[in-house]
Motif scaffolding. Structure first.
Motif, PDB file in Angstrom:
ATOM      1  N   ALA A 231     -28.196   6.045  -8.773  1.00 37.49           N
ATOM      2  CA  ALA A 231     -28.759   7.350  -8.451  1.00 37.49           C
ATOM      3  C   ALA A 231     -27.710   8.368  -8.016  1.00 37.49           C
ATOM      4  O   ALA A 231     -27.869   9.570  -8.253  1.00 37.49           O
ATOM      5  N   LEU A 232     -26.643   7.916  -7.375  1.00 38.37           N
ATOM      6  CA  LEU A 232     -25.637   8.854  -6.874  1.00 38.37           C
ATOM      7  C   LEU A 232     -24.363   8.889  -7.714  1.00 38.37           C
ATOM      8  O   LEU A 232     -23.772   9.958  -7.900  1.00 38.37           O
ATOM      9  N   ASN A 233     -23.920   7.745  -8.219  1.00 37.57           N
ATOM     10  CA  ASN A 233     -22.615   7.684  -8.885  1.00 37.57           C
ATOM     11  C   ASN A 233     -22.665   7.825 -10.399  1.00 37.57           C
ATOM     12  O   ASN A 233     -21.720   8.325 -11.008  1.00 37.57           O
ATOM     13  N   ALA A 234     -23.741   7.340 -11.023  1.00 40.63           N
ATOM     14  CA  ALA A 234     -23.743   7.219 -12.484  1.00 40.63           C
ATOM     15  C   ALA A 234     -23.572   8.561 -13.187  1.00 40.63           C
ATOM     16  O   ALA A 234     -22.705   8.713 -14.066  1.00 40.63           O
ATOM     17  N   ALA A 362     -16.350  14.886   2.795  1.00 37.98           N
ATOM     18  CA  ALA A 362     -15.113  14.289   2.274  1.00 37.98           C
ATOM     19  C   ALA A 362     -15.054  12.792   2.571  1.00 37.98           C
ATOM     20  O   ALA A 362     -14.589  11.999   1.740  1.00 37.98           O
ATOM     21  N   GLU A 363     -15.531  12.398   3.762  1.00 35.32           N
ATOM     22  CA  GLU A 363     -15.468  10.987   4.141  1.00 35.32           C
ATOM     23  C   GLU A 363     -16.357  10.134   3.229  1.00 35.32           C
ATOM     24  O   GLU A 363     -15.938   9.075   2.756  1.00 35.32           O
ATOM     25  N   PHE A 364     -17.576  10.609   2.992  1.00 36.57           N
ATOM     26  CA  PHE A 364     -18.472   9.836   2.146  1.00 36.57           C
ATOM     27  C   PHE A 364     -17.996   9.833   0.700  1.00 36.57           C
ATOM     28  O   PHE A 364     -18.163   8.838  -0.015  1.00 36.57           O
ATOM     29  N   ALA A 365     -17.408  10.926   0.263  1.00 35.02           N
ATOM     30  CA  ALA A 365     -16.895  10.993  -1.103  1.00 35.02           C
ATOM     31  C   ALA A 365     -15.829   9.932  -1.347  1.00 35.02           C
ATOM     32  O   ALA A 365     -15.714   9.396  -2.457  1.00 35.02           O
ATOM     33  N   LEU A 366     -15.053   9.616  -0.322  1.00 33.31           N
ATOM     34  CA  LEU A 366     -14.036   8.573  -0.463  1.00 33.31           C
ATOM     35  C   LEU A 366     -14.670   7.184  -0.548  1.00 33.31           C
ATOM     36  O   LEU A 366     -14.184   6.314  -1.278  1.00 33.31           O
ATOM     37  N   LEU A 367     -15.754   6.982   0.196  1.00 34.33           N
ATOM     38  CA  LEU A 367     -16.390   5.670   0.234  1.00 34.33           C
ATOM     39  C   LEU A 367     -17.353   5.425  -0.920  1.00 34.33           C
ATOM     40  O   LEU A 367     -17.531   4.294  -1.369  1.00 34.33           O
ATOM     41  N   LYS A 368     -17.989   6.497  -1.408  1.00 37.30           N
ATOM     42  CA  LYS A 368     -19.084   6.364  -2.367  1.00 37.30           C
ATOM     43  C   LYS A 368     -18.738   5.521  -3.593  1.00 37.30           C
ATOM     44  O   LYS A 368     -19.553   4.682  -4.004  1.00 37.30           O
ATOM     45  N   PRO A 369     -17.564   5.691  -4.217  1.00 39.34           N
ATOM     46  CA  PRO A 369     -17.283   4.868  -5.402  1.00 39.34           C
ATOM     47  C   PRO A 369     -17.173   3.382  -5.101  1.00 39.34           C
ATOM     48  O   PRO A 369     -17.396   2.550  -5.982  1.00 39.34           O
ATOM     49  N   TRP A 370     -16.827   3.042  -3.856  1.00 43.46           N
ATOM     50  CA  TRP A 370     -16.596   1.638  -3.506  1.00 43.46           C
ATOM     51  C   TRP A 370     -17.814   0.953  -2.907  1.00 43.46           C
ATOM     52  O   TRP A 370     -17.894  -0.275  -2.898  1.00 43.46           O
TER      53      TRP A 370
END
Length: 398
Positions: A231-234, A362-370
């Motif tokens: 839902a968020l990354n694809a 910015a913090e969540f953007a760094l974590l989101k892919p992982w």
């Protein structure tokens, strides 16, 4: 249970889940427009969706427990599900009509009523598998049921485009009538399962606490991983290599993998058990999510999404089988209800992330892919540990 019965009941469950999931898709497509008609701003639509998921989380547990109680008498569950579904479909049918009246209070009450009653089509039909189906047949029946869900997921992007400018009254009416008509066949499915049940009575025992706790924790991690990955990354990952207009043909790749892998996953569940197959799906899904993040072109991303969808299909199907095994015959509804309740809470968390705009920090953007890879891998490790310990350090075989 003979092969013909498995095929017929499994096909019925697939159709039931297909129409149920399409009803949710129709609801999500038109909710912003209907909410605007009653004076609810677009910014508040996310709050309605979070309310829906919270209601699902509560009622999935309640409906699962209800299924365990009433399924003790043959034929009762099918009748009760039909009545509650009738109420649900009526509430859904009235939503666009009430929206035209501009009554926001009645509109929200109908949304809450529909959300609460629609839960009857998640855990209760699957609880019948744990009560009546022979253990080797459960993975196949669960996989066919989840196949219907995956097929609806695959057509949802096309449905969104096709219905975008439509009058909501027609799709709401058609989906309500179709779902109610299909639900009326649950009594037949219940009798077919009961008539083909094994001669020996299944064990009547409480859910096993240690596997149940680990199972529920793993489901929570897997649900969060799925919500963030799909839902968020694809879509943002696809948009790195494709135009927005191509998303409607690219997003279903995940669900194509889901549908093509879910039936072979039933073989793994039959051989190794639900917990072990869930673990395998979690590990493979973790690797696929990482590969999608690292993709350098559209082809490699599409392959990674296909594999991730296949892994999620194995996870969801084997999770149903594992829940029924943990709950045994008399608590299967409760454990399946808990499964869907946690998946609803995962969806609620994802909507809350978007609503609060946490995903734009910015913090969540760094974590989101992982996060999907980490969550799925952690769940896989937990499940593998339990499966190996329960079988003296060797891969479990059925």
């Amino acid at each position: 249970m003979n092969t013909a019965s498995i095929r017929h009941v499994g096909s019925y469950l697939a159709v039931l889940q297909f129409f149920f999931t399409l009803m949710w898709t129709v609801y999500v497509i038109f909710l912003p427009k209907l909410a605007a008609q009653v004076g609810i701003p677009t910014s508040a639509v996310a709050m309605i969706l979070m309310m829906d998921q919270l209601i699902f989380a509560v009622t999935d547990l309640a409906m699962g427990a209800m299924a365990d109680r009433v399924a003790q008498v043959l034929g009762r569950l099918g009748g009760i599900v039909a009545v509650i579904t009738g109420i649900s479909c009526l509430a859904f049918l009235l939503l666009p009509l009430v929206a035209q009246s501009g009554d926001s209070t009645l509109f929200l009450l109908l949304v809450a009523l529909w959300s609460a009653t629609s839960s009857v089509l998640r855990a209760p039909p699957l609880a019948l598998l744990g009560k009546y189906a022979a253990k080797p047949a459960i993975p196949w029946l669960a996989s066919l049921s989840m196949f219907g869900l995956g097929l609806a997921g695959a057509v949802s992007p096309y449905l969104t485009v096709a219905l975008r400018e439509a009058d909501p009254r027609l799709p709401f009416a058609l989906s309500s009538v179709a779902l109610l008509a299909v639900t009326l066949g649950l009594g037949w499915a219940e009798r077919a399962l009961a008539g083909s049940a094994p001669k020996e009575a299944p064990p009547q025992s409480d859910a096993r606490r240690e596997p149940l706790v680990v199972f529920l924790l793993a489901v929570a991690l897997l649900g969060i991983g799925f919500q963030i990955h799909f839902a968020l990354n694809a879509a943002p990952m696809f948009l790195k290599f494709a135009a927005p207009s191509e998303l409607e043909r690219l997003m279903p790749i995940f669900w194509i993998g889901f549908n093509l892998t879910i039936l072979p996953g039933a073989l793994a569940t039959q051989r190794y058990g639900g917990m072990a197959t869930m673990a395998l799906g979690g590990v493979v899904g973790s690797l696929a999510a990482w590969a999608a993040f690292q993709a350098v072109d559209l082809m490699s991303l599409s392959v990674a999404q296909f594999v991730a969808g296949g892994a999620w299909g194995c996870v969801l199907m084997s999770a149903v089988a594992a829940a029924l095994e943990i709950g045994r015959s008399d608590h299967g509804g409760r454990t399946v209800g808990a499964l869907f309740s946690l998946l609803a809470l995962a969806a609620l968390a994802r909507i809350a992330i978007v609503w609060t705009q946490l995903d734009k920090t910015a913090e969540f953007a760094l974590l989101k892919p992982w996060l999907p890879a980490i969550a799925w891998l952690a769940a896989g490790a937990l499940l593998l540990a339990v499966a190996f310990r329960a079988n003296n350090g060797s891969m479990p075989r059925q």
